[in-house]
Design an enzyme around this catalytic site. Structure first.
Site: not given
Ligand code: PBG
Length: 325
Positions: A196, A249
């Site tokens: 991520k 992601k």
């Molecule tokens: C929380 C989380 C996020 C997303 C999914 N879980 C945001 C982040 O990490 O700031 C993003 C999902 C999206 O942008 O569709 N940790």
């Protein structure tokens, strides 16, 4: 002209094209992210995510029934926590009667076959909008992992099928697995957000949950987008620690990572087609610059071609409808 090989032969008609297609897309590939709010009969459109909504539990259940009828098998839950319940410990995250726990129960009650996953990270519950506990301006790893274990066990207790830690703390997959085992939740899975990245494309999501970081950014825990090898290391460690499914992601700017991860692992790989990617397609379609329906199917097919076995996407419902005709 004499040609030994004519590649256009296999492209000549819809029939031959579908016979030789290497990639197919079905509603079985989708995970539907759902945003849940307190209240009753509430449906709020997210400003930066046109035609995507945050709903109260009752309307979420209605939506889940509809998704099920379209052949969709999985949802991924996110909640919007009330401001007065946010603090630096994130303790609302493991409240037995919290919004997330009530949502899990309501959905599993109404549609038992729907595979329910939950986001595990402290950001919606954090007064700082960070995925972890803050001490002296730093996001501290080990106390955060302890909180994530409590959160995961509490979701398991409410009946979740799989928890999805999205926080990027070190060692959390192993700790969550151990916590689930110790508490007898041996059937609960873990989908690790393994690779991520710290991304600007999460912006619209943070609007949806009011979870933008109050200071700084997430670069001390989420990955640097310059890196590729590190994604493999993160992913292999998560598998060793007990992840059932691993995730990459964001999605679209990271298809190279999806393929590398797919080639490196022997567990299912998921990809998150995130909020900013949704917003881009929606905005271009609204301007009349691209055909939205075609853009959706092409994008989702490209994820599968890149190696994703599963796709978390805000387009799932639209895509299922398009695929079902
Ligand atoms: C929380 C989380 C996020 C997303 C999914 N879980 C945001 C982040 O990490 O700031 C993003 C999902 C999206 O942008 O569709 N940790």
């Amino acid at each position: 002209m004499y040609l030994q090989r004519r590649n256009r032969i296999l492209r000549a008609t819809p029939s031959i094209r579908s016979l030789v297609a290497e990639t197919t897309l079905t509603p079985n590939d989708f995970i539907v992210p759902l945003f849940i709010d307190e209240g009753e009969n509430i449906e709020t459109e997210i400003a930066s995510m046109p035609n995507y909504f945050r709903r109260s539990i009752d309307l979420t259940v209605k939506e889940v029934k509809e998704l099920w009828s379209l052949g969709i098998k999985s949802v991924l839950l996110f909640i919007k926590c009330k401001d007065e319940l946010k603090d630096n410990t994130g303790k609302e995250a493991w409240n037995r009667d919290g919004l997330m726990q009530r949502s899990i129960r309501a959905i599993k009650d109404a549609v038992p076959g729907m595979y329910v996953m939950t986001d595990v990270a402290l950001d919606p519950y954090s007064s700082y909008g960070h995925d972890g506990i803050v001490e002296n301006g730093e996001i501290v790893n080990d106390p955060t992992v302890e909180a994530l274990v409590k959160m995961s066990v509490s979701h398991a207790d409410a009946g979740v099928d799989m928890v999805a830690p999205s926080d990027m703390m070190d060692g959390r997959i192993g700790a969550i697995r151990e916590g689930l085992e110790e508490n007898g939740f041996t059937k609960v899975g873990i989908m690790a957000y393994s690779a991520k990245y710290a991304s600007c494309f999460y912006g619209p999501f943070r609007d949806a949950l009011d979870s933008a970081p109050g200071f700084g950014d997430k670069k001390t825990y989420q990955m640097d987008y310059s890196n590729r090898t590190e994604a493999i290391r993160e992913t292999l460690m998560d598998i060793e620690e007990g992840a059932d499914i691993v995730m990459v992601k964001p999605g679209l700017p990271y298809l190279d990572i999806v393929r590398e991860v797919k080639n490196a692992v022997d567990v299912p790989v998921s990809v998150y087609n995130i909020s900013g990617e949704y917003a881009m397609i929606k905005a271009a379609a609204k301007m009349g610059w691209i055909n939205e329906e075609k853009a959706i199917i092409e994008t989702l097919t490209a994820f599968k071609r890149a190696g994703a076995d599963l796709i978390a996407t805000y387009f799932a419902k639209d895509a299922a409808k398009l695929l079902n005709v």
